[in-house]
Design an enzyme around this catalytic site. Sequence first.
Site, PDB file in Angstrom:
ATOM      1  N   CYS A 136      80.645  32.449  26.948  1.00 42.39           N
ATOM      2  CA  CYS A 136      80.021  31.264  27.552  1.00 42.39           C
ATOM      3  C   CYS A 136      78.630  30.993  27.013  1.00 42.39           C
ATOM      4  CB  CYS A 136      79.986  31.421  29.070  1.00 42.39           C
ATOM      5  SG  CYS A 136      81.631  31.686  29.768  1.00 42.39           S
ATOM      6  N   LYS A 205      79.281  32.769  40.804  1.00 47.70           N
ATOM      7  CA  LYS A 205      80.564  32.834  40.106  1.00 47.70           C
ATOM      8  C   LYS A 205      80.819  34.282  39.716  1.00 47.70           C
ATOM      9  CE  LYS A 205      82.919  31.131  35.975  1.00 47.70           C
ATOM     10  NZ  LYS A 205      82.829  30.199  34.843  1.00 47.70           N
ATOM     11  N   ARG A 215      92.490  30.539  31.730  1.00 45.91           N
ATOM     12  CA  ARG A 215      92.143  30.880  30.347  1.00 45.91           C
ATOM     13  C   ARG A 215      93.288  30.533  29.403  1.00 45.91           C
ATOM     14  NH1 ARG A 215      88.408  36.273  31.588  1.00 45.91           N
ATOM     15  NH2 ARG A 215      86.892  35.080  32.821  1.00 45.91           N
ATOM     16  N   ARG A 227      83.365  39.115  30.639  1.00 47.06           N
ATOM     17  CA  ARG A 227      82.219  38.282  31.037  1.00 47.06           C
ATOM     18  C   ARG A 227      81.309  38.981  32.054  1.00 47.06           C
ATOM     19  NH1 ARG A 227      84.431  34.179  28.475  1.00 47.06           N
ATOM     20  NH2 ARG A 227      86.165  32.913  29.260  1.00 47.06           N
ATOM     21  N   GLU A 244      71.226  34.152  43.921  1.00 46.55           N
ATOM     22  CA  GLU A 244      71.660  33.189  42.892  1.00 46.55           C
ATOM     23  C   GLU A 244      71.529  31.758  43.419  1.00 46.55           C
ATOM     24  OE1 GLU A 244      72.524  33.335  39.823  1.00 46.55           O
ATOM     25  OE2 GLU A 244      73.058  35.409  39.364  1.00 46.55           O
ATOM     26  N   LYS A 259      82.728  30.795  43.646  1.00 47.94           N
ATOM     27  CA  LYS A 259      83.967  30.835  42.878  1.00 47.94           C
ATOM     28  C   LYS A 259      84.332  32.260  42.541  1.00 47.94           C
ATOM     29  CE  LYS A 259      85.637  29.451  38.401  1.00 47.94           C
ATOM     30  NZ  LYS A 259      85.266  29.062  37.085  1.00 47.94           N
ATOM     31  N   SER A 286      92.514  29.019  39.436  1.00 48.92           N
ATOM     32  CA  SER A 286      93.869  28.989  38.880  1.00 48.92           C
ATOM     33  C   SER A 286      94.765  30.106  39.413  1.00 48.92           C
ATOM     34  CB  SER A 286      93.792  29.047  37.355  1.00 48.92           C
ATOM     35  OG  SER A 286      93.083  30.200  36.924  1.00 48.92           O
ATOM     36  N   TYR A 325      93.597  22.791  42.399  1.00 50.48           N
ATOM     37  CA  TYR A 325      94.741  22.285  41.630  1.00 50.48           C
ATOM     38  C   TYR A 325      95.779  21.652  42.550  1.00 50.48           C
ATOM     39  CZ  TYR A 325      92.329  24.897  38.083  1.00 50.48           C
ATOM     40  OH  TYR A 325      91.339  25.348  37.241  1.00 50.48           O
TER      41      TYR A 325
END
Length: 335
Positions: A136, A205, A215, A227, A244, A259, A286, A325
Amino acid sequence: MENPSHSQFPATRLRRLRQNPAVRRLVQEVTLAPSNMVLPLFIRSGKGLRQPIRSMPGHSQISPDQLPAELEEVQKLGLGGVILFGIPDSKDATGSDSTSDGGIVQQALAVAKRAAPDVLVMTDVCFCEYTSHGHCGVVNDKSGRVDVDNDATLELIAAQALSHARAGADIVAPSGMMDGMIGALRRRLDQHTFEHVPIMSYAAKYASGFYGPFRDAAESAPQFGDRRSYQMDPAASPGQALREVELDLAEGADMVMVKPALAYLDILRDVRVRFPGVPLAAYNVSGEFSMVKAAAERGWIDERAVALESLLAIRRAGASILLTYWAKQAAAWLR
Ligand code: PBG
């Protein structure tokens, strides 16, 4: 010392308020509305392209020319908007498609804003879909330590957000978890007359296994490593999520996100309690979606019941905005 709320059976019978649909409806407080839901869309170049994503039934990578029909449906269903993810034709070390005014997301924004100017379009501002290494940001080898270079990434991420704003993004949503990211974006946008464009920060996150199907969809898996040096550790103190959020708000975030959603309802609640006036988004990611789809396909659970119950739980924990979604299906179910 008669306190009615503490009186006991048989005076108190909680089933009284559950006995039929009318009374149950009267005492409901947690609501689900299409206007709070945001639909993620995956855009890649081409014509007439609708390439189904195997691991995310009902979702496809689409070409920009498919957006007008998609947005018309979004508008008819009364959804809050869409969030765009781009899959570029070619990737490189710095993700240059993402900062180019002719990049895939910028092209999609132009089409979207021409076709349906009133549909809210947000963009995911990140590099993992655009870089050859799938991280990222910019990967540098500093004193023998290979990692995403925070400060070098800030420069590029600000350029990406500015390019999205120029192309018509209504809201930019940086998801790279770089320190100082929100401030860098805010300054850059303001310097170029985009002080009216809100920032939705992916503030808390987590480095999560629940991103697996995404992904595939965005072709953004890291080519080496993971990550965990920038996304949060699920085992970190929940207080870290509050830090954060606090920092992002101080740097100018208008909305913050937690998230994934379902495995982090405690974090959602903590943020809601600590920052009651801040619009709080939750990304029902997802993996959370695909697990339900897969089980439903096998007849093991009822998709509609489980999806709506999940979304309701995320709202109950404190989310005001749901990225999901299920947005289109949920809006139809709620009719
Ligand atoms: C990063 C990004 C990711 C998701 C949204 N933005 C993937 C990642 O961090 O690996 C995941 C969303 C999902 O799983 O639905 N650009």
